[in-house]
Design a protein around this motif. Structure first.
Motif, mmCIF file in Angstrom:
data_model
loop_
_atom_site.group_PDB
_atom_site.id
_atom_site.type_symbol
_atom_site.label_atom_id
_atom_site.label_comp_id
_atom_site.label_asym_id
_atom_site.label_seq_id
_atom_site.Cartn_x
_atom_site.Cartn_y
_atom_site.Cartn_z
ATOM 1 N N VAL A 48 0.458 -1.119 0.343
ATOM 2 C CA VAL A 48 0.027 -0.237 -0.216
ATOM 3 C C VAL A 48 0.529 1.380 -0.282
ATOM 4 O O VAL A 48 1.029 1.737 -0.948
ATOM 5 N N ALA A 49 1.487 0.756 1.016
ATOM 6 C CA ALA A 49 2.398 2.680 1.244
ATOM 7 C C ALA A 49 3.885 1.838 1.730
ATOM 8 O O ALA A 49 4.001 1.260 2.275
ATOM 9 N N THR A 50 4.900 2.968 1.858
ATOM 10 C CA THR A 50 6.135 2.472 2.124
ATOM 11 C C THR A 50 6.753 4.088 3.017
ATOM 12 O O THR A 50 6.462 5.585 2.004
ATOM 13 N N ILE A 51 7.270 3.911 3.930
ATOM 14 C CA ILE A 51 8.493 5.137 4.364
ATOM 15 C C ILE A 51 9.646 4.863 4.802
ATOM 16 O O ILE A 51 9.733 3.834 5.501
ATOM 17 N N THR A 52 10.657 5.842 3.931
ATOM 18 C CA THR A 52 12.063 5.392 4.308
ATOM 19 C C THR A 52 12.200 6.270 5.846
ATOM 20 O O THR A 52 11.770 6.350 6.468
ATOM 21 N N ARG A 53 13.275 5.660 6.474
ATOM 22 C CA ARG A 53 14.023 6.935 7.723
ATOM 23 C C ARG A 53 14.016 7.833 7.731
ATOM 24 O O ARG A 53 13.947 8.384 8.721
ATOM 25 N N TYR A 54 14.065 8.714 6.308
ATOM 26 C CA TYR A 54 14.536 9.788 6.188
ATOM 27 C C TYR A 54 13.210 10.461 5.637
ATOM 28 O O TYR A 54 13.230 11.707 5.235
ATOM 29 N N ASN A 58 6.820 5.805 -0.996
ATOM 30 C CA ASN A 58 5.520 5.420 -2.272
ATOM 31 C C ASN A 58 4.808 5.149 -2.055
ATOM 32 O O ASN A 58 4.633 4.652 -0.728
ATOM 33 N N TYR A 59 3.927 5.130 -3.099
ATOM 34 C CA TYR A 59 2.396 4.371 -2.921
ATOM 35 C C TYR A 59 2.725 3.551 -4.079
ATOM 36 O O TYR A 59 2.561 3.596 -4.800
ATOM 37 N N SER A 62 -3.197 2.760 -7.023
ATOM 38 C CA SER A 62 -4.444 2.429 -6.610
ATOM 39 C C SER A 62 -5.223 3.903 -5.924
ATOM 40 O O SER A 62 -6.194 3.615 -4.969
ATOM 41 N N VAL A 63 -3.511 3.949 -4.257
ATOM 42 C CA VAL A 63 -4.044 4.657 -3.494
ATOM 43 C C VAL A 63 -3.741 5.560 -3.162
ATOM 44 O O VAL A 63 -3.618 7.116 -2.499
ATOM 45 N N LYS A 64 -2.762 6.349 -4.133
ATOM 46 C CA LYS A 64 -2.173 7.057 -4.921
ATOM 47 C C LYS A 64 -3.603 8.860 -5.008
ATOM 48 O O LYS A 64 -3.763 8.799 -5.340
#
Length: 112
Positions: A48-54, A58-59, A62-64
């Protein structure tokens, strides 16, 4: 062993909003990439979505524009704000700590 505890899943009408939370423990949260995945009945688990340490995100296409992932390193928590929900968003949502730690999942059901 990493522990991830999700919350916030619910039954909501189409067009509504939900915010999922995932609290992590036994992990150096601030340096770990985090993500949300989902699995609908009869389908494979999908990103669905990711988030880095920084804080880079990223999506899935379908959910953007509807979902927002964020993190609070002081609380060891990652969030998924879901707006304009659709029936096709119905799934069990799982929190992931890179590379391969998973929560137990939280059910999101969107009624039409």
């Amino acid at each position: 062993q990493v522990q991830l505890v999700e919350s916030g899943g619910d039954l909501v009408q189409a067009g509504g909003s939900l915010r999922l939370s995932c609290v992590a423990s036994r992990i150096i949260f601030s340096i770990t990439a985090m993500g949300w995945y989902r699995q609908a009945p009869g389908k494979q688990r999908e990103l669905v979505a990711t988030i880095t340490r920084y804080g880079l995100t990223n999506y899935a296409d379908s959910v953007k524009g509807r979902f927002t992932i964020s993190r609070d390193n002081a609380k060891n928590t990652v969030y998924l704000q879901m707006n304009s929900l659709k029936p096709e968003d119905t799934a069990v949502y799982y929190c992931n700590a890179y590379p391969n730690s998973w929560g137990q999942g939280t059910q999101v059901t969107v009624s039409s």
